[in-house]
Design a protein around this motif. Structure first.
Motif, short mmCIF file in Angstrom:
data_model
loop_
_atom_site.label_atom_id
_atom_site.label_comp_id
_atom_site.label_asym_id
_atom_site.label_seq_id
_atom_site.Cartn_x
_atom_site.Cartn_y
_atom_site.Cartn_z
N ASP A 84 42.05 49.82 80.00
CA ASP A 84 40.96 50.72 79.63
C ASP A 84 40.15 50.26 78.43
O ASP A 84 38.99 50.65 78.28
CB ASP A 84 41.52 52.12 79.34
CG ASP A 84 42.13 52.77 80.57
OD1 ASP A 84 41.90 52.25 81.68
OD2 ASP A 84 42.85 53.77 80.42
N LEU A 85 40.75 49.46 77.55
CA LEU A 85 40.05 49.04 76.33
C LEU A 85 39.64 47.57 76.37
O LEU A 85 38.69 47.19 75.67
CB LEU A 85 40.94 49.28 75.11
CG LEU A 85 41.46 50.71 74.89
CD1 LEU A 85 42.36 50.75 73.66
CD2 LEU A 85 40.31 51.70 74.75
N CYS A 86 40.35 46.76 77.14
CA CYS A 86 40.10 45.31 77.14
C CYS A 86 39.61 44.78 78.48
O CYS A 86 39.50 43.56 78.66
CB CYS A 86 41.37 44.56 76.75
SG CYS A 86 42.00 44.95 75.12
N GLU A 87 39.38 45.68 79.44
CA GLU A 87 38.92 45.27 80.77
C GLU A 87 39.85 44.25 81.40
O GLU A 87 39.45 43.35 82.13
CB GLU A 87 37.49 44.72 80.70
CG GLU A 87 36.49 45.73 80.17
CD GLU A 87 35.09 45.16 80.03
OE1 GLU A 87 34.98 43.91 79.93
OE2 GLU A 87 34.13 45.93 80.02
N GLY A 88 41.15 44.35 81.08
CA GLY A 88 42.14 43.44 81.62
C GLY A 88 42.10 42.05 81.04
O GLY A 88 42.72 41.13 81.58
N GLN A 89 41.41 41.89 79.89
CA GLN A 89 41.22 40.57 79.30
C GLN A 89 42.01 40.36 78.01
O GLN A 89 41.75 39.41 77.27
CB GLN A 89 39.73 40.34 79.02
CG GLN A 89 38.85 40.39 80.25
CD GLN A 89 39.23 39.35 81.28
OE1 GLN A 89 39.35 38.17 80.95
NE2 GLN A 89 39.44 39.78 82.52
N ALA A 90 42.98 41.22 77.72
CA ALA A 90 43.80 41.02 76.51
C ALA A 90 44.59 39.72 76.63
O ALA A 90 44.98 39.30 77.72
CB ALA A 90 44.74 42.20 76.31
N GLU A 91 44.83 39.09 75.48
CA GLU A 91 45.56 37.82 75.45
C GLU A 91 46.88 37.92 74.69
O GLU A 91 47.70 37.00 74.78
CB GLU A 91 44.69 36.75 74.80
CG GLU A 91 43.40 36.46 75.53
CD GLU A 91 42.53 35.48 74.78
OE1 GLU A 91 42.91 34.29 74.69
OE2 GLU A 91 41.48 35.90 74.25
N LEU A 92 47.08 39.00 73.95
CA LEU A 92 48.26 39.11 73.10
C LEU A 92 48.54 40.57 72.83
O LEU A 92 47.62 41.37 72.69
CB LEU A 92 48.03 38.37 71.77
CG LEU A 92 49.13 38.47 70.71
CD1 LEU A 92 50.37 37.71 71.16
CD2 LEU A 92 48.63 37.94 69.37
N VAL A 93 49.83 40.91 72.74
CA VAL A 93 50.25 42.23 72.30
C VAL A 93 51.09 42.05 71.03
O VAL A 93 51.95 41.16 70.97
CB VAL A 93 51.08 42.96 73.37
CG1 VAL A 93 51.54 44.34 72.85
CG2 VAL A 93 50.27 43.12 74.66
N ALA A 94 50.82 42.86 70.02
CA ALA A 94 51.62 42.88 68.79
C ALA A 94 52.27 44.25 68.69
O ALA A 94 51.58 45.26 68.58
CB ALA A 94 50.74 42.62 67.58
N SER A 95 53.59 44.29 68.75
CA SER A 95 54.31 45.56 68.79
C SER A 95 55.17 45.74 67.54
O SER A 95 56.10 44.96 67.30
CB SER A 95 55.20 45.62 70.04
OG SER A 95 55.98 46.81 70.03
N HIS A 96 54.87 46.78 66.79
CA HIS A 96 55.71 47.11 65.64
C HIS A 96 57.06 47.64 66.07
O HIS A 96 58.07 47.45 65.38
CB HIS A 96 55.01 48.15 64.75
CG HIS A 96 55.86 48.66 63.64
ND1 HIS A 96 56.71 49.75 63.80
CD2 HIS A 96 56.04 48.23 62.38
CE1 HIS A 96 57.35 49.96 62.66
NE2 HIS A 96 56.97 49.06 61.78
N GLY A 97 57.11 48.32 67.23
CA GLY A 97 58.35 48.97 67.63
C GLY A 97 58.55 50.27 66.87
O GLY A 97 57.69 50.73 66.12
N GLN A 98 59.72 50.87 67.08
CA GLN A 98 60.05 52.14 66.44
C GLN A 98 61.16 51.92 65.41
O GLN A 98 62.28 51.54 65.77
CB GLN A 98 60.52 53.16 67.48
CG GLN A 98 60.91 54.50 66.90
CD GLN A 98 59.71 55.21 66.31
OE1 GLN A 98 58.76 55.55 67.02
NE2 GLN A 98 59.74 55.45 65.00
N THR A 99 60.84 52.15 64.15
CA THR A 99 61.87 52.01 63.12
C THR A 99 62.91 53.12 63.27
O THR A 99 62.57 54.30 63.32
CB THR A 99 61.24 52.08 61.71
OG1 THR A 99 60.34 50.98 61.55
CG2 THR A 99 62.31 52.00 60.63
N VAL A 100 64.16 52.71 63.31
CA VAL A 100 65.25 53.69 63.37
C VAL A 100 66.18 53.60 62.17
O VAL A 100 66.93 54.53 61.90
CB VAL A 100 66.07 53.54 64.67
CG1 VAL A 100 65.24 53.98 65.88
CG2 VAL A 100 66.58 52.12 64.86
#
Length: 396
Positions: A84-100
């Motif tokens: 929806d935001l990148c028109e399927g053209q994203a190249e990388l995901v950066a995930s902080h995750g969930q701090t527990v």
């Protein structure tokens, strides 16, 4: 490069997925915001996470289940953001995750745990994923937080005076112009805990600050809360819900059991404002640029303005191009971009580490996806938000 930053903070109310187009040109990193989606955890997952967090006891089996379920939830958010935001053209995901858990003892951070396995994100999107950002800084002797300090410094470089960036999540953190950065204490953590307990779970937070606005600050309780030793510790320092949780609050409220809920919430709101303002004064900030969920609480923002006084203006990060709800997710998109290019993502003066580090670990995407993309040089020193100046900000 189009990058998706994924973030769920210490309030664990939702996963924020912010997409950015990032371009590196010498010492300048240009960021074009592409938008934000925010998806709440389902009630069962949120309840399970809440039940496992300190000071509650849990099992490795439950940690494994939560790690998987949160990883799948992050993956679904990344897929939606790419579509929806990148028109399927994203190249990388950066995930902080969930701090527990953030393991702090005697002012030193010994370890940290963020769950939400990145393999689920890589499998769902086909993209490489940078995750597990904090441990490398801790291994280098740092606090592992606040990691947004590098992004804050690059972003605010060139503004007049001594600007400071403030994030009001479950915990509040600040980054000063000279690189000093630390967690100031609770932002929403104790307010949320009080409201959730007082309403038997019907409300998760003080919606629009309505309870605080109807209450009155109890000065005796405020003084007791301000005596918490954490506030007097020198920077760098970090904290979390390992300290500021419901049992902590219940201990502080002994002798105040008959205090109306509205007065308790008003007092906790003033506690956040007072400790943040004290931190702002300690770093000599001339203005404060604020982001995070706390900006949506009018009572908290009014209390903070009152504590800061007219000499230190408080402005939303939206005014400088980064939506307050998305700012931390954008920051981790930047950190992921730096990691993929072999560039450091920390400021030793901010975290107390022995040296700057390239952060995180990389989970490969689909076969044939190129990574990493190393570049020469020390990396960018300025972050420019496209459409909001070139880094030489006007005064005011």
């Amino acid at each position: 490069m189009r990058v998706i930053g994924l973030m769920s903070g210490t309030s664990y109310d939702a996963i924020d997925a912010a997409a950015a187009d990032l371009t590196l040109d010498g010492d300048r990193l240009a960021l074009t915001p592409l938008g934000l989606i925010s998806r709440g955890y389902d009630e069962g997952l949120r309840a399970g996470l809440a039940a496992a967090l300190p000071p509650a006891a849990t099992t490795l089996a439950e940690v494994c289940r939560l790690d998987t379920r949160i990883g799948r939830a992050f993956a679904a958010a990344a897929v939606e953001a790419d579509r929806d935001l990148c028109e399927g053209q994203a190249e990388l995901v950066a995930s902080h995750g969930q701090t527990v858990y953030h393991w702090v003892a005697d002012g030193q951070v010994h370890g940290t745990l963020q769950i939400g396995r990145p393999a689920w994100i890589a499998e769902a999107t086909g993209l490489p994923v940078v995750a597990d950002f904090r441990p490398r800084d801790i291994a280098a002797g740092g606090q592992g937080a606040p990691l947004v300090s590098l992004v804050d410094r690059m972003w605010l470089r060139g503004r007049p005076g001594a600007p400071a960036a403030l994030n009001l999540g479950g915990i509040a953190n600040i980054t000063a112009a000279d690189g000093t950065a630390f967690d100031t204490g609770p932002a929403n953590a104790l307010i949320d805990a009080a409201v959730h307990a007082a309403t038997d779970g019907r409300l998760a937070y003080d919606l629009d600050g309505e309870l605080a606005a109807r209450g009155a600050v109890d000065e005796g309780l405020l003084s007791r809360l301000l005596a918490e030793p954490y506030y007097a510790l020198p920077a760098p320092k970090t904290t979390g819900k390992e300290l500021f949780h419901l049992p902590y609050l219940r201990t502080a409220l002994r002798g105040y059991e008959q205090l109306p809920t509205e007065d308790v919430v008003a007092t906790l709101t003033r506690l956040t404002a007072r400790t943040v303002a004290d931190a702002v004064r300690s770093v000599g900030a001339s203005e404060v640029v604020v982001s995070g969920g706390g900006t949506r609480n009018p009572a908290l923002m009014a209390a903070l303005r009152a504590e800061l006084g007219v000499g230190v203006p408080l402005r939303a990060s939206d005014e400088l191009g980064l939506p307050s709800a998305a700012k931390e997710a954008y920051a981790f998109a930047v950190l992921g971009f730096l990691t993929l290019h072999g560039l450091p993502g920390t400021v030793p003066a901010s975290t107390g580490a022995r040296h700057a580090s390239v952060l995180g670990s990389i989970t490969p995407g689909r076969p044939g996806t190129p990574w990493p993309r190393t570049v020469d040089g020390a990396g960018p020193s300025r972050l420019v938000i496209n459409g909001y100046g070139d880094g030489s900000w006007p005064a005011g």
